[in-house]
Scaffold this active site. Structure first.
Site, short mmCIF file in Angstrom:
data_model
loop_
_atom_site.label_atom_id
_atom_site.label_comp_id
_atom_site.label_asym_id
_atom_site.label_seq_id
_atom_site.Cartn_x
_atom_site.Cartn_y
_atom_site.Cartn_z
N GLY A 49 -8.59 3.92 10.21
CA GLY A 49 -9.19 2.64 9.83
C GLY A 49 -8.98 2.24 8.39
CB THR A 50 -7.02 3.77 5.59
OG1 THR A 50 -7.46 5.08 5.91
CG2 THR A 50 -6.98 3.62 4.09
N GLY A 51 -6.43 0.94 6.68
CA GLY A 51 -5.81 -0.36 6.43
C GLY A 51 -6.73 -1.52 6.77
CB CYS A 52 -8.99 -2.12 9.67
SG CYS A 52 -7.83 -1.83 11.01
CE LYS A 55 -1.99 -1.45 3.72
NZ LYS A 55 -2.85 -1.77 4.88
CB THR A 67 -7.15 8.70 6.78
OG1 THR A 67 -6.14 9.08 7.74
CG2 THR A 67 -7.28 9.79 5.75
#
Length: 271
Positions: free
Chosen positions: A214-217, A175, A212
């Site tokens: 919580g983007t990865g989860c 990412k 932003t």
């Protein structure tokens, strides 16, 4: 009676509702699947950061997993916060017995810079957890933690992906959202999905929104949901990228710090 695809998240709780188990379940519902959970840790967390974290015993994690998998069954699994070597090894052992897609989000640090993975657990992530993954989804900080490679520009992402693949996942999704302006295409957020042979560059516009959390989860859960629905890995990654881009654009302010992405953005748009 139509039963939706079932997706299991193995992760920590975020009391503020923006990341962790809460983000995972919201994402799974938004994408038409039935989300289930194995809680690995409880955090006291809000828009300003993580004020405390309490790990659950390995026995409790194992019991939750067996309870869900043996009775209800799963079509895909996503892992998130696994704070200790013992928990990483426990979850890796449980996943090794499954024959469904597994998305491993090797969570190391929170959005606010709080450590969510003990340094002693890194070896277990490399040697036990990543080999179980259909797709591993590290961000650039996690790539550096796991491989020592610092990605400064897009060209470095290939080398990072190769290093992650060396640990055994079938696909790596690197990412690139943390790449700064002036490195690569500053106007877009770019991710690289590869299995070492195929390469898929996923690009989306950057949105000027600081909320932003919580983007990865959210991305990893969206990927797992799409895999549970029968997508190929490239199809699932493209759909997950589209969903998380909309959620980022609609992220909203909560509390005095960084607010969450909007998991219900499509529903709100439709209404």
């Amino acid at each position: 009676m139509r039963i939706p695809p079932r997706v299991l998240t193995v992760a920590g709780s975020d009391s503020g509702g923006g990341a962790g188990i809460q983000a995972d379940l919201k994402t799974m519902l938004a994408l038409g699947t039935h989300g289930m959970s194995v809680l690995t840790a409880v955090t006291a967390q809000n828009s300003l950061g993580v004020q405390g974290a309490w790990e659950l015993p390995a026995e409790a994690v194992r019991a939750q997993f067996r309870s869900v998998v043996d009775d209800i069954g799963v079509q895909a699994v996503k892992t998130g916060m696994l704070s200790s070597a013992e928990l990483v090894e426990t979850v890796a052992e449980l996943l090794a017995g499954l024959r469904v897609p597994v998305v491993v989000d090797p969570v190391g640090v929170s959005k606010h810079g709080d450590a969510l993975l003990a340094a002693t657990a890194l070896d277990a992530v490399r040697t036990a957890l990543l080999p179980t993954a259909t797709v591993a989804t590290p961000n650039l900080d996690e790539v550096a933690q796991l491989t020592g490679i610092r990605v400064e520009e897009e060209a470095d992402m290939r080398r990072a992906a190769a290093a992650v693949l060396d640990f055994g996942p079938r696909w790596a999704l690197i990412k690139g959202g943390h790449l700064t302006a002036g490195h690569g295409d500053a106007g877009s957020a770019v991710d690289l999905l590869t299995d070492g042979t195929e390469e898929h560059w996923l690009r989306a516009p950057r949105h000027d929104n600081r909320h932003t959390h919580g983007t990865g989860c959210t991305l990893a859960s969206a990927l797992a949901a799409q895999l549970a629905k029968g997508d190929t890995v490239p199809q699932a990654a493209a759909a997950a990228k589209d969903y998380v881009t909309g959620a980022l654009a609609a992220g909203f302010r909560l509390g005095a710090g960084i607010g969450p992405v909007d998991h219900g953005w499509r529903w709100r748009d439709a209404h």
